[in-house]
Design an enzyme around this catalytic site. Structure first.
Site, PDB file in Angstrom:
ATOM      1  N   ASP A  93      56.700   0.426  26.307  1.00 20.83           N
ATOM      2  CA  ASP A  93      56.425  -0.952  26.679  1.00 20.83           C
ATOM      3  C   ASP A  93      55.294  -0.925  27.708  1.00 20.83           C
ATOM      4  OD1 ASP A  93      57.433  -0.299  29.106  1.00 20.83           O
ATOM      5  OD2 ASP A  93      58.980  -1.831  29.146  1.00 20.83           O
ATOM      6  N   ASP A 301      64.900  -2.973  20.539  1.00 20.99           N
ATOM      7  CA  ASP A 301      65.254  -1.948  21.522  1.00 20.99           C
ATOM      8  C   ASP A 301      66.120  -2.591  22.578  1.00 20.99           C
ATOM      9  OD1 ASP A 301      63.797  -2.161  24.426  1.00 20.99           O
ATOM     10  OD2 ASP A 301      62.708  -3.275  22.894  1.00 20.99           O
ATOM     11  N   CYS A 339      83.982   5.113  12.748  1.00 14.61           N
ATOM     12  CA  CYS A 339      82.685   5.638  13.185  1.00 14.61           C
ATOM     13  C   CYS A 339      82.554   7.105  12.785  1.00 14.61           C
ATOM     14  CB  CYS A 339      82.549   5.479  14.699  1.00 14.61           C
ATOM     15  SG  CYS A 339      80.989   6.096  15.339  1.00 14.61           S
ATOM     16  N   CYS A 341      80.290   9.220  14.198  1.00 15.24           N
ATOM     17  CA  CYS A 341      79.498   9.940  15.208  1.00 15.24           C
ATOM     18  C   CYS A 341      80.192  11.223  15.651  1.00 15.24           C
ATOM     19  CB  CYS A 341      79.210   9.043  16.416  1.00 15.24           C
ATOM     20  SG  CYS A 341      80.508   8.976  17.658  1.00 15.24           S
ATOM     21  N   CYS A 344      83.347  10.547  17.865  1.00 19.42           N
ATOM     22  CA  CYS A 344      84.532  10.059  17.151  1.00 19.42           C
ATOM     23  C   CYS A 344      85.121  11.098  16.200  1.00 19.42           C
ATOM     24  CB  CYS A 344      84.205   8.769  16.404  1.00 19.42           C
ATOM     25  SG  CYS A 344      83.941   7.386  17.531  1.00 19.42           S
ATOM     26  N   HIS A 370      78.296   7.766  21.028  1.00 16.43           N
ATOM     27  CA  HIS A 370      79.038   6.796  20.208  1.00 16.43           C
ATOM     28  C   HIS A 370      78.344   5.435  20.168  1.00 16.43           C
ATOM     29  CE1 HIS A 370      81.998   4.239  18.441  1.00 16.43           C
ATOM     30  NE2 HIS A 370      81.852   3.449  19.493  1.00 16.43           N
TER      31      HIS A 370
HETATM   32 ZN   LIG Z   1      81.654   7.041  17.337  1.00 15.88          ZN
END
Ligand SMILES: [Zn+2]
Length: 411
Positions: A93, A301, A339, A341, A344, A370
């Protein structure tokens, strides 16, 4: 030039579209959420983990990197991506937002909702400000050591060229919802004059820095909550050309009243050239991302996902909650059972509760992985739904569950 934007599919009946932004550091499939690494790091998370969780690009902050370590150091390192070991596209930015957060908004609330705050809550008194805006640029005091600095459109372009991100933003004046209408007009005229100076300096630097990968420049649309101002900014900047140089894409910035987000974004995106990418600056709450996508924004973002993670707040299909809450002490299920990820698939809520209560550093790492995955994946799912032609159903399914179970959906 190795920057382009290809639209793969446009949704009939809405402004939504699916596309690819091609940059010298690789492509970005849009719509996409771009996680923020303000100071050339997503706090507490390795770049490899950001890649693994599906992040296609990262956004850093020109203002922070200019102050520390200095943009010349990033230039010597071979640019932002090389410096931080990020194997993909990057954004910076312009520093314009810091005009707001150090100037009129210093130590005050960056209001998302014009109705909630009184004027005194969002406008800092003149003597309290760390930054002062004039027609030529902004003079500000470093939040690190109190030293004085000056950003002009030319300086912002020089700094961003040294930092070397694939996508840069023009230097703009970001106002709050509570600036008066005459001030909004003044700030918009300034932003327009600065846009021309940014294009000229960008062209000069691109020609001077031979052999460097092309850096795309996005103009920033301001105008707060005013329909005529937003439309004027989109018309003026959308068609602006100076010495043969025009903007490669656009950012939609400034004060965005949450209740009016979709309306404001559609005013702008109905006018901006269709064949150029549009980035919605600083927006990242799940319900707002749907509004942005269906109104024609391609990238987003927001620091929220990582910032709230460090305070133990997580996004889940059951809404947002805090892992520090004692109800998770013996909860041996993942943060979100749907999830995929790293956190998780390897850890439980009970473990997360334990590391947050013990103030262990890993708590920030795991919770950030996460939350970033949750938001990146959500926007990926929107892209897929647009391709499959079932965006409206996907949106209704998600929000029905998320808002219903959240109790509170706002940030
Ligand atoms: Zn997760």
């Amino acid at each position: 030039m190795s920057f382009s934007f290809d639209i793969k599919k446009s949704e009939s009946g809405s402004l939504a579209r699916v596309g690819t932004i091609n940059t010298p550091h690789g492509p970005i499939q849009t719509p996409a959420f771009i996680p923020v690494g303000t100071k050339a790091t997503v706090k507490s998370v390795l770049p490899e983990s950001m890649k693994d969780l599906g992040s296609q690009a990262l956004l850093s902050n020109a203002y922070h990197l200019y102050l520390q370590p200095g943009s010349d150091i990033l230039d010597e390192a071979g640019g932002l991506a090389q410096f931080m070991n990020w194997p993909g596209p990057t954004f910076t930015d312009s520093g314009g937002f810091q005009v707001l957060s150090l100037g009129v908004g210093f130590k005050k609330v960056l209001a998302m909702d014009a109705q909630t705050f009184r004027r005194d809550d969002v406008i800092a008194g003149n003597k309290d400000r760390l930054a002062h805006v004039d027609d030529e640029g902004v003079t500000f005091k470093s939040h690190l050591d109190g030293s004085m600095h000056r950003f002009t459109p030319e300086v912002s372009m020089q700094v961003q060229h040294q930092i070397g991100a694939d996508i840069m933003f023009a230097f703009d004046e970001c106002t709050t919802l509570h600036n008066t209408r005459p001030y909004q007009e003044l700030a918009m005229d300034r932003t327009y004059a600065w846009a021309i100076r940014c294009l000229d300096e960008h062209k000069r630097l691109t020609e001077e820095r031979v052999g460097k990968p092309y850096q795309a420049l996005f103009g920033v649309i301001q105008g707060a909550q005013y329909e005529d101002l937003r439309k004027k900014a989109a018309t003026d900047l959308g068609s602006l050309e100076s010495n043969g140089q025009s903007f490669d894409g656009f950012g939609i910035g400034g004060a965005l009243d949450k209740g009016q987000l979709g309306t404001i974004v559609s005013w702008v995106n109905e006018i901006l050239p269709e064949d150029k990418p549009r980035h919605l600056l600083g927006i990242g709450a799940p319900e707002d991302l749907f509004v942005g996508v269906e109104n024609g924004c391609d990238t987003f973002d927001c620091v929220l996902a990582s910032r709230i993670a460090r305070t133990s707040a997580v996004y889940t299909m059951e809404g947002r909650f805090n892992l520090s809450n004692s109800r998770f002490k013996r909860d041996f299920t993942p943060i979100d059972s749907e999830c995929d990820c790293y956190t998780c698939t390897h850890y439980t809520r009970a473990y997360m509760h334990h590391v947050f209560r013990g103030k262990e550093i890993i708590s920030a790492t795991l919770a950030t992985i996460h939350n970033e995955r949750f938001i990146v994946r959500l926007v990926d799912q929107m892209r897929q739904a647009l391709l499959d032609g079932n965006f409206a159903d996907m949106k209704a399914d998600f929000l029905g569950r998320y808002l219903h179970r959240s109790g509170q959906s706002r940030d």
